[in-house]
Each structure stands twice: as structure tokens, then as C-alpha cells.
Design a protein around this motif. Structure first.
Motif, PDB file in Angstrom:
ATOM      1  N   ARG A 310      16.978  10.990  28.482  1.00 13.69           N
ATOM      2  CA  ARG A 310      17.674  10.419  27.328  1.00 13.69           C
ATOM      3  C   ARG A 310      19.181  10.675  27.364  1.00 13.69           C
ATOM      4  O   ARG A 310      19.930  10.086  26.582  1.00 13.69           O
ATOM      5  CB  ARG A 310      17.072  10.965  26.029  1.00 13.69           C
ATOM      6  CG  ARG A 310      17.448  12.391  25.677  1.00 13.69           C
ATOM      7  CD  ARG A 310      16.877  12.805  24.330  1.00 13.69           C
ATOM      8  NE  ARG A 310      17.467  14.047  23.846  1.00 13.69           N
ATOM      9  CZ  ARG A 310      18.600  14.115  23.146  1.00 13.69           C
ATOM     10  NH1 ARG A 310      19.270  13.016  22.867  1.00 13.69           N
ATOM     11  NH2 ARG A 310      19.069  15.285  22.746  1.00 13.69           N
ATOM     12  N   ARG A 311      19.633  11.538  28.300  1.00 11.24           N
ATOM     13  CA  ARG A 311      21.061  11.837  28.389  1.00 11.24           C
ATOM     14  C   ARG A 311      21.676  11.315  29.684  1.00 11.24           C
ATOM     15  O   ARG A 311      22.787  11.694  30.062  1.00 11.24           O
ATOM     16  CB  ARG A 311      21.285  13.350  28.253  1.00 11.24           C
ATOM     17  CG  ARG A 311      20.718  13.889  26.938  1.00 11.24           C
ATOM     18  CD  ARG A 311      21.109  15.305  26.657  1.00 11.24           C
ATOM     19  NE  ARG A 311      22.497  15.428  26.227  1.00 11.24           N
ATOM     20  CZ  ARG A 311      23.014  16.566  25.754  1.00 11.24           C
ATOM     21  NH1 ARG A 311      22.254  17.648  25.656  1.00 11.24           N
ATOM     22  NH2 ARG A 311      24.274  16.623  25.395  1.00 11.24           N
ATOM     23  N   LEU A 312      20.957  10.409  30.342  1.00 12.59           N
ATOM     24  CA  LEU A 312      21.449   9.854  31.602  1.00 12.59           C
ATOM     25  C   LEU A 312      22.776   9.122  31.404  1.00 12.59           C
ATOM     26  O   LEU A 312      23.717   9.305  32.192  1.00 12.59           O
ATOM     27  CB  LEU A 312      20.400   8.912  32.201  1.00 12.59           C
ATOM     28  CG  LEU A 312      20.804   8.211  33.510  1.00 12.59           C
ATOM     29  CD1 LEU A 312      21.090   9.227  34.610  1.00 12.59           C
ATOM     30  CD2 LEU A 312      19.693   7.245  33.945  1.00 12.59           C
ATOM     31  N   ALA A 313      22.871   8.295  30.375  1.00 10.58           N
ATOM     32  CA  ALA A 313      24.102   7.534  30.144  1.00 10.58           C
ATOM     33  C   ALA A 313      25.281   8.466  29.869  1.00 10.58           C
ATOM     34  O   ALA A 313      26.404   8.247  30.357  1.00 10.58           O
ATOM     35  CB  ALA A 313      23.904   6.561  28.996  1.00 10.58           C
ATOM     36  N   GLN A 314      25.036   9.507  29.093  1.00 10.29           N
ATOM     37  CA  GLN A 314      26.093  10.470  28.803  1.00 10.29           C
ATOM     38  C   GLN A 314      26.549  11.180  30.078  1.00 10.29           C
ATOM     39  O   GLN A 314      27.759  11.334  30.324  1.00 10.29           O
ATOM     40  CB  GLN A 314      25.603  11.497  27.785  1.00 10.29           C
ATOM     41  CG  GLN A 314      26.640  12.564  27.437  1.00 10.29           C
ATOM     42  CD  GLN A 314      26.046  13.692  26.587  1.00 10.29           C
ATOM     43  OE1 GLN A 314      24.843  13.691  26.292  1.00 10.29           O
ATOM     44  NE2 GLN A 314      26.887  14.643  26.208  1.00 10.29           N
ATOM     45  N   ALA A 315      25.577  11.595  30.889  1.00 10.13           N
ATOM     46  CA  ALA A 315      25.911  12.264  32.140  1.00 10.13           C
ATOM     47  C   ALA A 315      26.700  11.341  33.061  1.00 10.13           C
ATOM     48  O   ALA A 315      27.669  11.759  33.709  1.00 10.13           O
ATOM     49  CB  ALA A 315      24.641  12.745  32.838  1.00 10.13           C
ATOM     50  N   ALA A 316      26.288  10.076  33.120  1.00  8.87           N
ATOM     51  CA  ALA A 316      26.990   9.111  33.965  1.00  8.87           C
ATOM     52  C   ALA A 316      28.434   8.941  33.517  1.00  8.87           C
ATOM     53  O   ALA A 316      29.358   8.928  34.346  1.00  8.87           O
ATOM     54  CB  ALA A 316      26.255   7.773  33.934  1.00  8.87           C
ATOM     55  N   GLU A 317      28.653   8.847  32.230  1.00 10.55           N
ATOM     56  CA  GLU A 317      30.017   8.687  31.711  1.00 10.55           C
ATOM     57  C   GLU A 317      30.875   9.908  32.037  1.00 10.55           C
ATOM     58  O   GLU A 317      32.033   9.782  32.464  1.00 10.55           O
ATOM     59  CB  GLU A 317      29.963   8.463  30.196  1.00 10.55           C
ATOM     60  CG  GLU A 317      31.323   8.230  29.562  1.00 10.55           C
ATOM     61  CD  GLU A 317      31.237   7.991  28.068  1.00 10.55           C
ATOM     62  OE1 GLU A 317      32.298   7.937  27.415  1.00 10.55           O
ATOM     63  OE2 GLU A 317      30.105   7.869  27.537  1.00 10.55           O
ATOM     64  N   LEU A 318      30.313  11.085  31.853  1.00 11.10           N
ATOM     65  CA  LEU A 318      31.051  12.308  32.151  1.00 11.10           C
ATOM     66  C   LEU A 318      31.341  12.431  33.646  1.00 11.10           C
ATOM     67  O   LEU A 318      32.444  12.832  34.049  1.00 11.10           O
ATOM     68  CB  LEU A 318      30.247  13.529  31.695  1.00 11.10           C
ATOM     69  CG  LEU A 318      30.111  13.737  30.190  1.00 11.10           C
ATOM     70  CD1 LEU A 318      29.008  14.770  29.902  1.00 11.10           C
ATOM     71  CD2 LEU A 318      31.444  14.203  29.599  1.00 11.10           C
ATOM     72  N   ALA A 319      30.375  12.078  34.479  1.00  5.31           N
ATOM     73  CA  ALA A 319      30.544  12.184  35.923  1.00  5.31           C
ATOM     74  C   ALA A 319      31.618  11.220  36.423  1.00  5.31           C
ATOM     75  O   ALA A 319      32.443  11.578  37.272  1.00  5.31           O
ATOM     76  CB  ALA A 319      29.223  11.916  36.633  1.00  5.31           C
ATOM     77  N   VAL A 320      31.620  10.018  35.888  1.00 10.87           N
ATOM     78  CA  VAL A 320      32.629   9.038  36.288  1.00 10.87           C
ATOM     79  C   VAL A 320      34.026   9.527  35.909  1.00 10.87           C
ATOM     80  O   VAL A 320      34.974   9.458  36.707  1.00 10.87           O
ATOM     81  CB  VAL A 320      32.334   7.664  35.662  1.00 10.87           C
ATOM     82  CG1 VAL A 320      33.525   6.722  35.814  1.00 10.87           C
ATOM     83  CG2 VAL A 320      31.092   7.059  36.293  1.00 10.87           C
TER      84      VAL A 320
END
Length: 490
Positions: A310-320
């Protein structure tokens, strides 16, 4: 290009009509600098400019014969040396690294490409620190103990062949040679032909520090010729290699013919597991920074980022955001935080993996296979982040470049399953709210080292892995013990 050099083995600059090329035309055997038996040389390429930086001998099996014979002749005396004598030599070598720090840093930056500011710590200060840690660890080893009426003592394994990599060339030399010398073993060192200059500097430092004749010998050349001759030599009792799985398999195959001891550190595909109750922003940012250190050329880099679904999108944004904050460029430019990778072949291999990830259906979030903007020459790669699953090649194979895959997990058990579902087992990270819970989870991971909530690496604790990550351990007393045999008397 004319031949150049002198009796001390010091680097000599030769003008090839375009720029000065460093020439090292001697190897170090039995306490002196000697001509290689080969007239051929290996060109060392500056990865930022693609120009020839230096040439070193493309040695032969005859060079190995001379070096191993010298080491074997020094075994009895060095094996009988006192612990204080060994520690003093290592500490003196560390001091000499400090004295030559600026020159060493610039040399390593030129031969393998890490930005100068970062290289000063990892490539120069860290090797000196490692030698001092090893020296102070000598007395931590249980050199003898009494088992009933039997005396059990630790003795040097014998002559050691040390084969070191290009990504942290001086650090790996200090780790292996420092531990072997501490154990009382003479060494024949083959540094990487990709980044060999630091191995010549190390031999100079050993000579100046008073390492006795034959105790440290340096040969130069390729793996198939010089490396295989070293591994196969009947007077070599143990081989310590840091390198690829393919190289490790070949070392094991050759060493098996004479039943030699081997120590192998062969890389990893390490997972950074971030749970719901972690400091999520910090965990993602720190994990990406860890994976991208040294342009991703780090065996223990946390290149798989595991996050709750459920936090994949958040992690992706932070990683980018983190990845795009890195500055790719000239390693001597203070603004650069990622330099080139070490070779043209390495650059092309990494870009090939990025194309493979795209073809397999991984979502490319940032980066890609193209050259970074404004960098038309040099072996540069864009910092790249994917989301994907653990079946993809970019999630299973060691890329050894600035490429990260974010992988979602369903629950705690799924996270542990994914982390362990790898042919490698070198390192991992766990981020969660409670350190004790993280330690409990760490015991379920089949890896050699687990960092909890971004904890610093302890260089007195063992370094090494499970599965394809290799055999044996390095650092501190654990590294020294790899070069010792047990003898029971009574």
C-alpha cells in the motif's frame, strides 16, 4: 611509447604526444623492484576521459614463480615474528597512507572514477583505518588454549595469494594483506588490472614501512595468465579473492587440484526491507544512497528495496526524488556525487540490464539506458530506479551499477520470503519501529550482515556472505582467523 622506470619502482610519466602517461614497468619481489619477464603492457583507462592513464606490466607465470618462491622463503621467519612486530608494521603502513593521502586519492579517482570528495573517505582514509583495526585485533585472536592435556594453537596457513578487485582497490588490498600479515602469512598480491596503480603504491608503502623481504610481493597481469598461475602454484597454501561468481568458481576449480584453502567474496543482491512503522522517508532515501554509492559498484549495496504494497507509490516518489538529486559528472568536479563506472564494458553491461528491465515489464521511474545529458564521453550511467517483482533479472542478478528495483510485499512473512529468494546472501537492511523486532527478523535472513535502521557498518564485525556471495569472512579478528590453521599438541 618508450620504456621508463627506475630501481625503486616509482611511477614515471611518459609523454605519448597527447598527455603524460604513468608507466609502471616493474613488479615487487623479495623486497626489490624487478623487471617483469614480459615486455607486454596493459593500458589503464581513465573512465572519465577514456584516455590511457597508465601502463603496467602484463606479467607472466614466470613472474608468479619468482614471487611465490620469495614468499615461501619468508614463511618461517615471518610466521615466527611477534604480534607486536606485525602490528607495528601495519600501523606504520597506515601512517604512510595518511601521509600520501592526497596523491592516493587522486590516483584512485583517475583509475576508477569515484568523485574525489567521496573517494578521500572510502578509497584512502578507510584503508588506513582498516589496517589499524586489524593491527589492534591481533590480540583478540585466541592464539593458544588448553583442552584437557592437549595444547591447541593457531598457526599461519602458509603462503597466501591475494587477488583484489577494482571497485575499492586499496581497501580490499588492506583487508586481505593486512589480515594475512597479521596471521603470520607472507603474501603474493595481484591487484586488479583495471585499477592497478594503488597496488603499486601499496607495495611502495610496505617497503618503506619495513615489511621484511619476501613477506609482501606484487605481480601484475591478467586473471587468465597471472591470476590462474598464482592460484595453481603448489607453494600457495590459500587464495583470497574478491570478484565475480565466475571468477570464484574458477578459483575453486583450480584450487581443488591441490586442495588449497579459499576465501571468496563474490558480491550480492541485497534487500533493504522497509516496514510500515519505519521512518519511511529516511529509510527510502538512505537505501537509495547506499545502492548508488561508488556509482553502484559496491558488493553490499542495497539494490532491492522491499516496501509494503500500500506504500509502493509513496516509496516510488521518494526514490525518484532521491535519485534525481544525484549529480553525475567529472569525478574531480566538487559538484559531482556520482562519477563514471570503471570500464566501457561495465557501462555497456549496466545499460544492457536497464534495457532488459524495460523489456521484462519493470516500470522505469527515472534514469534509463541513454548517456546522461552533456556527457558524450566517459563511462557514465544514469541513476536508475524501477518498480518490479522479484522474478525479473534486474531483481535477481548483480548489476554492479546505479540501478535499484522497488518490490512490494504483502506482509512480514512475504518480505522475509522475498529477501531470501535470491541466489546471493551478502547483506540486508531492515527498517522498523523497534530495534529488537528488527533483530528478531534479521535472524530469519540468510545473509552475512544485516544493518538495523541505517546503523553504521562495524569494521570489527565479520564481512562475508551466504550462498553465491562466497566463503569465509573478513574484517577484524575474524579476517585474521581465516588465515590460520589449528594444531593440537599433546
Amino acid at each position: 611509447m618508450k620504456q621508463a622506470g627506475n630501481a625503486t619502482g616509482a611511477a614515471v610519466g611518459v609523454d605519448d604526444g597527447l598527455h603524460t602517461v604513468i608507466e609502471r614497468d616493474k613488479i615487487f619481489v623479495n623486497g626489490s623492484w624487478q623487471q617483469s619477464t614480459s615486455d607486454e603492457v596493459i593500458a589503464v583507462i581513465n573512465p572519465a576521459t577514456e584516455e590511457t592513464l597508465a601502463v603496467v606490466p602484463k606479467g607472466t607465470s614466470q613472474d608468479v614463480e619468482a614471487a611465490v618462491t620469495a614468499a615461501a622463503g619468508a614463511l618461517e621467519s615471518w610466521g615466527a615474528s611477534s604480534h607486536d612486530e606485525r602490528a607495528a608494521v601495519l600501523n606504520r603502513m597506515a601512517d604512510l597512507i595518511d601521509e600520501r593521502a592526497s596523491d592516493i586519492t587522486r590516483t584512485i579517482v583517475s583509475e576508477m572514477g569515484q568523485p574525489e570528495r567521496l573517494a578521500a573517505a572510502l578509497q584512502t582514509a578507510s584503508p588506513a583505518e582498516n589496517l589499524r583495526i586489524i593491527a589492534s585485533s591481533i590480540e583478540e585472536v585466541v592464539w593458544s588454549e588448553q583442552i584437557a592435556k592437549t595444547s591447541v594453537q593457531r598457526l599461519p596457513v602458509g603462503v597466501v595469494g591475494a587477488i583484489t578487485p577494482w571497485n575499492v582497490p586499496l581497501l580490499m588490498i588492506c583487508m586481505k594483506v593486512g589480515a594475512a600479515l597479521s596471521a603470520g602469512c607472507p603474501v603474493v598480491l595481484k591487484g586488479s588490472e583495471i585499477a592497478p596503480l594503488s597496488s603499486f603504491i601499496f607495495a611502495e608503502i610496505a617497503q618503506e614501512a619495513g615489511v621484511p623481504d619476501g613477506v609482501l610481493n606484487l605481480v601484475s597481469g591478467t586473471g587468465p595468465e597471472v591470476g590462474e598461475a598464482l592460484v595453481s602454484h603448489p607453494l600457495v597454501d590459500m587464495v583470497s579473492l574478491t570478484g565475480s561468481v565466475r571468477a570464484g568458481r574458477r578459483v575453486m576449480e583450480l584450487a581443488a587440484q591441490s586442495v588449497k584453502r579459499v576465501g571468496l567474496e563474490l558480491g550480492g543482491k541485497s534487500a533493504n526491507i522497509i516496514f510500515e512503522d519505519a521512518d519511511f522517508d529516511r529509510a527510502v532515501a538512505d537505501g537509495i544512497a547506499d545502492a548508488f554509492r561508488n556509482a553502484g559498484q559496491a558488493c553490499g549495496g542495497l539494490t532491492r528495496v522491499l516496501v509494503p504494497e500500500r506504500r509502493l507509490a509513496q516509496a516510488a516518489e521518494l526514490a525518484v526524488a532521491t535519485a534525481q538529486g544525484f549529480v553525475v559528472g567529472d569525478p574531480f568536479d566538487p559538484a559531482s556525487t556520482i562519477g563514471p563506472v570503471a570500464t566501457e564494458g561495465q557501462r555497456d553491461r549496466i545499460r544492457g540490464y536497464i534495457n532488459t528491465g524495460i523489456a521484462e515489464g519493470a516500470a522505469l521511474l527515472t534514469g534509463g539506458p541513454e548517456a546522461p545529458v552533456g556527457l558524450d564521453y566517459g563511462f557514465y550511467v544514469k541513476p536508475t530506479v524501477f518498480t518490479g517483482d522479484n522474478t525479473m533479472r534486474v531483481a535477481r542478478e548483480e548489476i554492479f551499477g546505479p540501478v535499484v528495483v522497488i518490490i512490494p510485499f504483502a506482509d512480514e512473512a512475504d518480505a522475509i520470503r522475498i529477501a531470501n529468494d535470491s541466489p546471493y546472501g551478502l547483506a540486508a537492511g531492515i527498517w522498523c519501529g523497534e530495534d529488537e523486532h528488527a533483530r528478531l527478523l534479521a535472524s530469519k535472513l540468510r545473509v552475512g550482515r544485516v544493518r538495523i535502521n541505517g546503523s553504521a557498518v562495524n569494521r570489527r564485525a565479520p564481512h562475508g556472505g551466504f550462498k553465491l556471495s562466497g566463503i569465509g569472512r573478513e574484517w577484524g579478528r575474524f579476517g585474521i582467523e581465516e588465515f590460520l590453521e589449528y594444531q593440537a599438541v599433546g
